[in-house]
Scaffold this motif. Sequence first.
Motif, short mmCIF file in Angstrom:
data_model
loop_
_atom_site.label_atom_id
_atom_site.label_comp_id
_atom_site.label_asym_id
_atom_site.label_seq_id
_atom_site.Cartn_x
_atom_site.Cartn_y
_atom_site.Cartn_z
N ARG A 1 -45.63 38.06 -7.31
CA ARG A 1 -46.00 37.34 -8.54
C ARG A 1 -45.07 37.65 -9.69
NH1 ARG A 1 -52.64 37.67 -7.77
NH2 ARG A 1 -52.67 36.09 -6.12
N LEU A 2 -44.51 38.85 -9.72
CA LEU A 2 -43.50 39.15 -10.74
C LEU A 2 -42.27 38.25 -10.55
CD1 LEU A 2 -43.67 43.04 -10.96
CD2 LEU A 2 -44.20 41.43 -12.80
N TRP A 3 -41.85 38.08 -9.30
CA TRP A 3 -40.70 37.20 -9.04
C TRP A 3 -41.02 35.75 -9.36
CZ3 TRP A 3 -36.12 38.75 -9.26
CH2 TRP A 3 -35.71 39.99 -8.74
N GLU A 4 -42.22 35.31 -9.03
CA GLU A 4 -42.60 33.94 -9.38
C GLU A 4 -42.54 33.71 -10.88
OE1 GLU A 4 -45.48 32.30 -5.87
OE2 GLU A 4 -46.44 33.30 -7.55
N THR A 5 -43.03 34.69 -11.63
CA THR A 5 -43.02 34.58 -13.09
C THR A 5 -41.59 34.54 -13.61
OG1 THR A 5 -45.10 35.81 -13.18
CG2 THR A 5 -43.84 35.66 -15.22
N LEU B 1 -35.68 31.34 -15.09
CA LEU B 1 -34.72 30.49 -14.40
C LEU B 1 -35.19 29.04 -14.32
CD1 LEU B 1 -33.49 32.77 -11.45
CD2 LEU B 1 -32.63 32.59 -13.79
N HIS B 2 -36.36 28.79 -14.89
CA HIS B 2 -36.89 27.43 -15.02
C HIS B 2 -37.05 26.69 -13.69
CE1 HIS B 2 -36.25 28.30 -19.20
NE2 HIS B 2 -34.95 28.42 -19.00
N TYR B 3 -37.47 27.46 -12.69
CA TYR B 3 -37.81 26.85 -11.41
C TYR B 3 -39.05 25.96 -11.57
CZ TYR B 3 -34.86 29.13 -7.86
OH TYR B 3 -33.82 29.52 -7.07
N ASN B 4 -39.14 24.98 -10.70
CA ASN B 4 -40.33 24.15 -10.66
C ASN B 4 -41.54 24.97 -10.24
OD1 ASN B 4 -42.28 22.27 -9.03
ND2 ASN B 4 -41.10 20.88 -10.31
N PHE B 5 -42.66 24.69 -10.86
CA PHE B 5 -43.94 25.37 -10.61
C PHE B 5 -44.26 25.50 -9.12
CE2 PHE B 5 -48.51 24.51 -9.84
CZ PHE B 5 -49.11 25.58 -10.49
N ALA B 6 -43.98 24.43 -8.35
CA ALA B 6 -44.38 24.41 -6.94
C ALA B 6 -43.35 25.02 -6.00
CB ALA B 6 -44.65 22.96 -6.51
N HIS C 1 -49.29 30.48 -11.23
CA HIS C 1 -50.39 29.81 -10.51
C HIS C 1 -51.75 30.40 -10.87
CE1 HIS C 1 -46.79 29.73 -7.61
NE2 HIS C 1 -46.77 28.63 -8.35
N GLY C 2 -51.75 31.32 -11.86
CA GLY C 2 -53.01 31.89 -12.33
C GLY C 2 -53.44 33.16 -11.63
N GLY C 3 -52.65 33.63 -10.66
CA GLY C 3 -53.02 34.85 -9.93
C GLY C 3 -52.72 36.10 -10.74
N VAL C 4 -53.66 37.05 -10.78
CA VAL C 4 -53.44 38.28 -11.55
C VAL C 4 -52.33 39.11 -10.91
CG1 VAL C 4 -55.81 38.39 -12.40
CG2 VAL C 4 -55.22 39.58 -10.29
N ILE C 5 -51.60 39.83 -11.74
CA ILE C 5 -50.52 40.70 -11.26
C ILE C 5 -51.02 42.14 -11.30
CG2 ILE C 5 -48.17 41.51 -11.67
CD1 ILE C 5 -47.58 38.80 -12.97
N LEU D 1 -49.32 23.65 -3.70
CA LEU D 1 -48.82 23.57 -5.06
C LEU D 1 -48.08 22.27 -5.32
CD1 LEU D 1 -47.61 27.27 -5.40
CD2 LEU D 1 -49.63 26.26 -6.47
N THR D 2 -47.35 21.80 -4.32
CA THR D 2 -46.67 20.50 -4.44
C THR D 2 -47.69 19.38 -4.58
OG1 THR D 2 -44.81 21.30 -3.11
CG2 THR D 2 -45.06 18.90 -3.33
#
Length: 215
Positions: free
Chosen positions: A74-78, A84-89, A122-126, A162-163
Amino acid sequence: MKEDYLKIIFELGGSHKKVSNKDISLGLGIAAGSVTEMVSKLADEQLVVHEPYAGISLTPKGEKYAAELVRKHRLWETFLVDKLHYNFADVHQEAEVLEHQTSDRLATALDNFLQHPKACPHGGVIPSASGEFPEVSRVLLADAKDGEKVTLERFLDNHELLTYLEELQLRPGDEVTVVRHEPFEGPLVIKKAGADQPINVSYKASHNIFIRADK
């Protein structure tokens, strides 16, 4: 991969309650028979406890392992979304690779750089570095009652899901009203606050979205 099973059991609340084979199957998009086989292996490694007809829960050893994986993921997703402005999905698969190459030292540095985010996109706690995490909602959108107003709190971390939810323009934090449950595992019909048209959310997706009731 066993790590995927540990993470999904963690996400479904396996630290605090029993999780069913069906929910794991829906979350991973894997046949129930394959879930039973892997859960048996995890039980042999003392990572989970499986009580037939009751469900599956994480052992302290399994919870520690899962929390560490989830934290790095989740740290990497954030980072990917915020910096890096990756798409959410699209971040799940990238984070899936990066989490396995991330030392505890790098995870701490990443956490500091991001100024200690509490949740992923995605709302998941870290979880914290020590594996601690706050209690979160374990209520599924599928379990909401017709007419109930709820807030979408978090989505299971699955690229296909997510998509799909992005196409429906649904995000964590959205306030929705449950219109009705279509029978025979049909879609769940919801309406976003301020929207005119209802949205059909598939049966599978409604079992992969967690909510909190609006007060």
